[in-house]
Design a protein around this motif. Structure first.
Motif, PDB file in Angstrom:
ATOM      1  N   TRP A  31       0.831  -1.207   0.000  1.00 46.19           N
ATOM      2  CA  TRP A  31       0.000   0.000   0.000  1.00 46.19           C
ATOM      3  C   TRP A  31       0.865   1.255   0.000  1.00 46.19           C
ATOM      4  O   TRP A  31       0.495   2.277  -0.594  1.00 46.19           O
ATOM      5  N   VAL A  35       0.345   4.059  -2.812  1.00 47.78           N
ATOM      6  CA  VAL A  35      -0.001   5.432  -2.449  1.00 47.78           C
ATOM      7  C   VAL A  35       1.076   6.409  -2.916  1.00 47.78           C
ATOM      8  O   VAL A  35       0.770   7.513  -3.401  1.00 47.78           O
ATOM      9  N   GLY A  38       0.669   6.985  -6.404  1.00 46.01           N
ATOM     10  CA  GLY A  38      -0.534   7.783  -6.565  1.00 46.01           C
ATOM     11  C   GLY A  38      -0.286   9.261  -6.331  1.00 46.01           C
ATOM     12  O   GLY A  38      -0.844  10.116  -7.027  1.00 46.01           O
ATOM     13  N   VAL A 166      -7.306   2.561  -5.996  1.00 44.41           N
ATOM     14  CA  VAL A 166      -6.819   3.560  -5.047  1.00 44.41           C
ATOM     15  C   VAL A 166      -5.781   4.462  -5.716  1.00 44.41           C
ATOM     16  O   VAL A 166      -5.794   5.693  -5.557  1.00 44.41           O
ATOM     17  N   HIS A 167      -4.856   3.863  -6.482  1.00 43.16           N
ATOM     18  CA  HIS A 167      -3.882   4.671  -7.209  1.00 43.16           C
ATOM     19  C   HIS A 167      -4.580   5.643  -8.145  1.00 43.16           C
ATOM     20  O   HIS A 167      -4.262   6.835  -8.186  1.00 43.16           O
ATOM     21  N   LEU A 170      -6.241   8.663  -6.461  1.00 39.32           N
ATOM     22  CA  LEU A 170      -5.289   9.736  -6.158  1.00 39.32           C
ATOM     23  C   LEU A 170      -4.908  10.486  -7.430  1.00 39.32           C
ATOM     24  O   LEU A 170      -4.828  11.725  -7.445  1.00 39.32           O
TER      25      LEU A 170
END
Length: 447
Positions: A31, A35, A38, A166-167, A170
Motif C-alpha cells: 500500500w 499510495v 498515486g 486507489v492509485h 489519487l
C-alpha cells in the motif's frame, strides 16, 4: 582495511522484515508503494489535466477549426496510447522500468508549462501549441507501461482491482485539482498563458517526489542487497544508493535495470487479443475532452473559465467510477467492464447538446468512463498476461486504444455538425465493443 560486505536478501514477500523500507514494488507494504505512486500521479495530473480542458479553447484562440482540434487532440491521445507499443516492449527488454518512468514524467513537466509561450509566438503559435499538446501525451506513452508494471507488482499484495482503484483515485484527485487551479488563475487574470505558466510549480514537485521514490523502491522481481555497512539495506532498481552504498546484484530474476531477460512467455493469447480489439472500438467512441471543450465554448456559449470546472466535475465522476469498478472487479471479475461501452454510447447524446443539465450529465458520464478505462481495464490486463510480458502487453493494448482514439478524433471532427450521424456511429462502435468484451469475459472466466 575494507570492511567485509554482508549480503542481505531482497524483500520479496509479506513476511520479510522491514520490507516496506527495503522491498521491491511488491514488498510487505505494497500500500505504501501504491499510495506513493498515486501521489506522484496526483501532482502530475494537476499539470496535465489542468491544461487538458484548455487545449480546445487555446487552439481555437490560435485559429484552429473543429476538424483541426479533433485531429490534434485525437492525435495526442493516439500518441499517448499507440507509442506504448514501442516503449512497453522496450522496457521489458531492458528492465529499465524506472528510467522510462522518470523520462515520461519529465516530458510532461516540460511541455505543459511551455504552452504559456504559444500565444506570444505569432503565426507559429498554433504549430507550437499542437506539438506541445502532443508532447505531453507522448510523455504519458513513455512512462505508462513501465510505471504500470511497477504498480501491478505492488498491487498483487492488496488485490489488483483495489490497488489500481486507489492509485487511480489519487491520480484523479490531481486531475480534479488541476482544472480548479487553472480556473482560479483564469478568473483572476483572464489569460490562458498565466494558467499554463502556474502549472510549472506542481510539475517541479512531481519530479522531486518521483526521484525521492526512485531511491526507495525497486522494480518487480528480486535481487540481493549488498549492504555497505550502514545497515540501511535499501533496494533500488539497479545502481548505488548514496546514503547506504547498497546495490542490487543479480538473483536470476528480472528485478533491476539492465537485468538479463529470461525466455518470454506468449503474449498474443485469444483472450488478450479479443480484449485489445474491443478497446479499439470503445476508444473510437470515447471523444477527447478537447472536442467537448471546443463545443462548450463555441456552441454552448459557456465562458472559458467555466470549462476547467466542468472538467474537474468529470474527474470527480471518474474517481467514483474508478473506485466502484475496481472494488467490484475483485468481487465479480471482468464482467464489471461490460458497463463501459454503454456509458461511452451516451456521451455524444448528452455532452454535445446545448442544455446545461444534459451537458453536465454527459461530462459526468465521460469522466466515469475515462476512470474505468484508465484503472480497472489495466487490472484485467495484468490478470490475463504473465508478469514478464506485462510491459509489452500494456504497450500493445494501448496501441489498439491509440488507433481507436485517432479514428475517433477524425470521426468527431468530421461528424461534429451532424449529431444524428455521430450518435449512430458511436452506438455502432460500442455495440461491437460490447460483443467482444462479453466474449473476453466469458473465455477469461472459463480459463
Amino acid at each position: 582495511m575494507d570492511r567485509p560486505r554482508r549480503e542481505v536478501p531482497a524483500a520479496s514477500g509479506p513476511g520479510t522484515p522491514d520490507a516496506g523500507r527495503q522491498g521491491s514494488a511488491g514488498s510487505r507494504r505494497p500500500w505504501g508503494t501504491v499510495v506513493a505512486f498515486g501521489l506522484v500521479s496526483l501532482a502530475t495530473d494537476v499539470v496535465s489535466d489542468g491544461a487538458r480542458p484548455l487545449a480546445g479553447p487555446l487552439l481555437a484562440q490560435l485559429g484552429a477549426s473543429a476538424l483541426l482540434v479533433g485531429l490534434v487532440t485525437g492525435g495526442a491521445e493516439a500518441a499517448s496510447q499507440g507509442l506504448r507499443l514501442v516503449f512497453g516492449p522496450w522496457a521489458d527488454r531492458t528492465h529499465r522500468y524506472w528510467s522510462f518512468t522518470i523520462a515520461g514524467y519529465a516530458l510532461t513537466a516540460v511541455c505543459v508549462p511551455l504552452l504559456a509561450a504559444a500565444p506570444a509566438t505569432g503565426t507559429a503559435g498554433l504549430v507550437l501549441a499542437s506539438v506541445l499538446i502532443i508532447g505531453d501525451r507522448v510523455g504519458k506513452a513513455v512512462r505508462s507501461p513501465a510505471k504500470t508494471v511497477l504498480l501491478a507488482s505492488a498491487a498483487k499484495g492488496v488485490g489488483r482491482g483495489r490497488g489500481f482503484a486507489v492509485h487511480k483515485s489519487l491520480d484523479l484527485t490531481g486531475a480534479l485539482l488541476g482544472p480548479v487551479i487553472v480556473a482560479a488563475v483564469l478568473a483572476a487574470t483572464g489569460m490562458l498563458s498565466a494558467a499554463f505558466a502556474v502549472l510549472a510549480v506542481p510539475a517541479t514537485a512531481a519530479l522531486a517526489l518521483l526521484l525521492w521514490l526512485r531511491r526507495r523502491v525497486a522494480g518487480p522481481g528480486g535481487g540481493t542487497v549488498v549492504d555497505g555497512g550502514t545497515g540501511d539495506g535499501s533496494i533500488v532498481d539497479g545502481g548505488p544508493v548514496a546514503d547506504g552504498g547498497a546495490t542490487v546484484v543479480g538473483s536470476g530474476t528480472a528485478g533491476g535495470e539492465g537485468a538479463a531477460p529470461g525466455p518470454a512467455p506468449s503474449l498474443f493469447t485469444r483472450d488478450f487479443l479479443l480484449f485489445a480489439v474491443s478497446a479499439f472500438f470503445w476508444s473510437a467512441g470515447l471523444v477527447a475532452f478537447g472536442v467537448i471543450s471546443y463545443h462548450l465554448t463555441t456552441e454552448a456559449d459557456l465562458p472559458v473559465a467555466v470549462v476547467p470546472l466542468l472538467y474537474a466535475g468529470a474527474m470527480a465522476a471518474a474517481v467514483f467510477g474508478t473506485l466502484a469498478s475496481g472494488f467490484l472487479y475483485d468481487r465479480v471479475g471482468g464482467a464489471v467492464l461490460l458497463a463501459l461501452p454503454v456509458l461511452i454510447a451516451a456521451v455524444p447524446v448528452l455532452a454535445f447538446s446545448t442544455g446545461l443539465v444534459l451537458i453536465l450529465a454527459g461530462v459526468a458520464i465521460w469522466g466515469a468512463a475515462t476512470g474505468i478505462q484508465d484503472s480497472t481495464v489495466k487490472a484485467l490486463i495484468a490478470d490475463l498476461v504473465p508478469e514478464a510480458r506485462q510491459g509489452s502487453a500494456y504497450g500493445v493494448f494501448a496501441a489498439f486504444e491509440g488507433a481507436g482514439a485517432l479514428a475517433g478524433g477524425a470521426l468527431y471532427g468530421a461528424l461534429y455538425s451532424d449529431s444524428p450521424a455521430l450518435t449512430a456511429a458511436v452506438a455502432a462502435l460500442q455495440l461491437a465493443a460490447l460483443v467482444l468484451l462479453l466474449r473476453t469475459v466469458r473465455q477469461a472466466r472459463a480459463a
